[in-house]
Design a protein around this motif. Sequence first.
Motif, PDB file in Angstrom:
ATOM      1  N   LYS A 121     -24.218  65.838  10.675  1.00  0.00           N
ATOM      2  CA  LYS A 121     -23.966  66.594  10.140  1.00  0.00           C
ATOM      3  C   LYS A 121     -22.940  66.532   9.246  1.00  0.00           C
ATOM      4  CE  LYS A 121     -22.219  71.279  11.230  1.00  0.00           C
ATOM      5  NZ  LYS A 121     -21.763  72.000  11.907  1.00  0.00           N
ATOM      6  N   ASP A 158     -24.488  63.900  21.491  1.00  0.00           N
ATOM      7  CA  ASP A 158     -24.242  64.786  20.413  1.00  0.00           C
ATOM      8  C   ASP A 158     -22.855  64.363  18.997  1.00  0.00           C
ATOM      9  OD1 ASP A 158     -23.053  67.882  19.710  1.00  0.00           O
ATOM     10  OD2 ASP A 158     -20.958  67.055  20.780  1.00  0.00           O
ATOM     11  N   ARG A 159     -22.319  63.590  19.524  1.00  0.00           N
ATOM     12  CA  ARG A 159     -21.097  62.591  18.988  1.00  0.00           C
ATOM     13  C   ARG A 159     -22.094  62.149  17.708  1.00  0.00           C
ATOM     14  NH1 ARG A 159     -16.319  61.260  21.431  1.00  0.00           N
ATOM     15  NH2 ARG A 159     -16.440  61.633  23.859  1.00  0.00           N
ATOM     16  N   HIS A 199     -16.849  67.106  18.876  1.00  0.00           N
ATOM     17  CA  HIS A 199     -17.099  66.861  20.118  1.00  0.00           C
ATOM     18  C   HIS A 199     -16.366  66.823  21.164  1.00  0.00           C
ATOM     19  CE1 HIS A 199     -19.969  65.875  23.392  1.00  0.00           C
ATOM     20  NE2 HIS A 199     -18.033  64.666  23.677  1.00  0.00           N
ATOM     21  N   THR A 247     -16.684  55.715  19.807  1.00  0.00           N
ATOM     22  CA  THR A 247     -17.318  56.273  20.962  1.00  0.00           C
ATOM     23  C   THR A 247     -16.488  55.765  22.019  1.00  0.00           C
ATOM     24  OG1 THR A 247     -18.461  58.035  20.370  1.00  0.00           O
ATOM     25  CG2 THR A 247     -18.505  57.415  22.229  1.00  0.00           C
ATOM     26  N   GLY A 272     -21.383  61.405  25.961  1.00  0.00           N
ATOM     27  CA  GLY A 272     -21.268  62.649  24.864  1.00  0.00           C
ATOM     28  C   GLY A 272     -21.688  62.037  23.473  1.00  0.00           C
ATOM     29  N   ALA A 283     -25.331  62.792  16.797  1.00  0.00           N
ATOM     30  CA  ALA A 283     -25.341  64.598  15.333  1.00  0.00           C
ATOM     31  C   ALA A 283     -24.603  64.845  15.232  1.00  0.00           C
ATOM     32  CB  ALA A 283     -26.039  65.182  16.839  1.00  0.00           C
ATOM     33  N   GLN A 284     -22.915  65.363  15.208  1.00  0.00           N
ATOM     34  CA  GLN A 284     -22.080  65.600  14.259  1.00  0.00           C
ATOM     35  C   GLN A 284     -22.170  64.765  13.634  1.00  0.00           C
ATOM     36  OE1 GLN A 284     -20.682  68.608  14.942  1.00  0.00           O
ATOM     37  NE2 GLN A 284     -21.818  69.011  17.074  1.00  0.00           N
TER      38      GLN A 284
END
Length: 193
Positions: free
Chosen positions: A187, A180-181, A70, A168, A177, A183-184
């Motif tokens: 993944k 996104d963090r 991120h 975070t 973010g 979601a990463q």
Amino acid sequence: MIDAKKLQTALGVTADGIIGRNTYRALFARFGAAPERAGELALSANVHFPAYGIMDSPLRLAHLMAQLVHESGGFRYMEEIASGSAYEGRKDLGNVIPGDGKRYKGRGPIQITGRANYRTYGQRIGIDIENHPEIAAVPSIGLHLALEYWKRNGLNTLADADNVRGITKLINGGFNGLGDREAQLVKAKELLA
């Protein structure tokens, strides 16, 4: 939950706990690093991940990768795109001399920011990045700085607790973010499972 033994087997960890450089290269490439950058990051990871306990827990690797991906835009940016003027005069970052905001803008995959952080983390890894801030954007050095930041802020403990919000907040100072963090992180967990 990611099983540590399965992760080590999948990554080709040897009996002495070392992962091959090419495996790290593939990991960084999978998260967006260009081939040359993936190679440089892999060299640094091969040396530093074991020393910082990143491979002691699969969650640590997943959380670290999610945050770095991120912060660096998938390892594309080792220097903040913005000018850094937003950090001008930020005493909380040690930016007390005119021009410090731009000079000590975010660099490396975790975006170390501010004169005080450049001084502190540069001293901790033995490189004078306060007087040579551009060095923090060298991927291998930036990753080492990121790991030192990770260690000093106790982020392995938060990763072991699967606390993406806590990590975070300590990296970003807020929750910018966060989606996104997260979601990463999903993944990374899927990739490392």
